[in-house]
Write a protein that holds these residues in place. Structure first.
Motif, short mmCIF file in Angstrom:
data_model
loop_
_atom_site.label_atom_id
_atom_site.label_comp_id
_atom_site.label_asym_id
_atom_site.label_seq_id
_atom_site.Cartn_x
_atom_site.Cartn_y
_atom_site.Cartn_z
N ALA A 53 6.62 27.83 50.56
CA ALA A 53 5.40 28.22 50.51
C ALA A 53 4.42 27.01 50.20
CB ALA A 53 5.06 29.39 49.29
N LEU A 54 4.80 26.18 49.35
CA LEU A 54 4.05 24.96 48.75
C LEU A 54 4.06 24.12 49.91
CD1 LEU A 54 5.11 24.28 45.22
CD2 LEU A 54 2.78 24.82 45.89
N LEU A 55 5.15 23.94 50.89
CA LEU A 55 5.13 22.99 51.72
C LEU A 55 4.15 23.55 52.94
CD1 LEU A 55 8.86 21.97 52.10
CD2 LEU A 55 7.01 20.63 51.51
N GLU A 85 9.99 26.29 58.58
CA GLU A 85 10.76 27.18 59.66
C GLU A 85 11.77 28.05 58.93
OE1 GLU A 85 12.80 25.21 62.76
OE2 GLU A 85 11.25 24.12 63.41
N PRO A 86 11.23 29.16 58.11
CA PRO A 86 11.86 29.91 57.14
C PRO A 86 13.25 30.26 57.69
CG PRO A 86 9.76 30.84 57.29
CD PRO A 86 9.88 29.70 58.60
N ALA A 87 13.54 30.69 58.67
CA ALA A 87 14.83 31.40 59.22
C ALA A 87 15.88 30.23 59.26
CB ALA A 87 14.77 32.01 60.55
N ALA A 88 15.42 29.15 59.65
CA ALA A 88 16.33 28.15 59.89
C ALA A 88 16.75 27.40 58.38
CB ALA A 88 16.03 26.69 60.70
N VAL A 89 15.80 27.39 57.49
CA VAL A 89 15.91 26.84 55.93
C VAL A 89 16.88 27.95 55.37
CG1 VAL A 89 14.59 26.56 53.88
CG2 VAL A 89 13.81 25.44 55.95
N PHE A 90 16.48 29.29 55.53
CA PHE A 90 17.40 30.29 54.91
C PHE A 90 18.81 30.22 55.36
CE2 PHE A 90 19.20 34.48 54.48
CZ PHE A 90 18.95 34.69 53.06
#
Length: 164
Positions: A116-118, A126-131
């Protein structure tokens, strides 16, 4: 004074190990976040004030050592420590399941806060890839280290008053 010195030595040593040694052992880019585990344990065992202090000092050192966006680790660790500290009086501190469940929640919270900060700072997220590529493996590694680290923080906080 003695307690402050013990915390400082623990955090400086942990940041050094996490910045120098762990990247040599965990070569795929994902490694355990022992600073996060210490922050989470400090919050659960010693309260939010101690956790925020520990998180600020450790996150700042981690920011200096990592080369990421400066302040990212500091803010994320402080938020995680504060949140864990809110549960201090509501948890059974001697439970062996406490650090395992708490580290899963803390890793998810810390990662979401950092993403969220980034995003707020204008970085592509890319939340899915990071997750899938970072958060899930990090949870696994953090679980491996959470019980010994939590026991160490317990002993630093309470001494040998219990059989934990």
């Amino acid at each position: 004074m003695k307690t402050t010195l013990a915390w400082a030595v623990l955090l400086i040593g942990t940041v050094a190990v996490q910045a120098v040694l762990l990247p040599l052992i965990f070569t795929q880019g994902v490694k355990p976040d022992i600073i996060l585990i210490i922050t989470m344990s400090a919050g659960l065992l010693a309260g939010r004030e101690r956790a925020v202090g520990v998180a600020f000092f450790a996150g700042l050192m981690q920011d200096f050592a990592s080369g990421n966006v400066f302040g990212l680790n500091t803010l994320a660790k402080m938020a995680t420590g504060y949140t864990a500290g809110l549960a201090e009086r509501k948890v059974f501190k001697e439970s062996i399941l406490l650090p395992v469940l708490a580290v899963i929640i803390a890793t998810l919270f810390n990662s979401a806060f950092m993403q969220a900060l980034l995003f707020i700072l204008g970085y592509k997220v890319e939340p899915a890839a990071v997750f899938m590529n970072q958060v899930l493996p990090s949870i696994g590694y953090n679980i491996l280290f959470c019980i010994p680290v939590h026991r160490l923080i317990y002993r630093m906080t309470f001494g040998n008053r219990s059989q934990f």
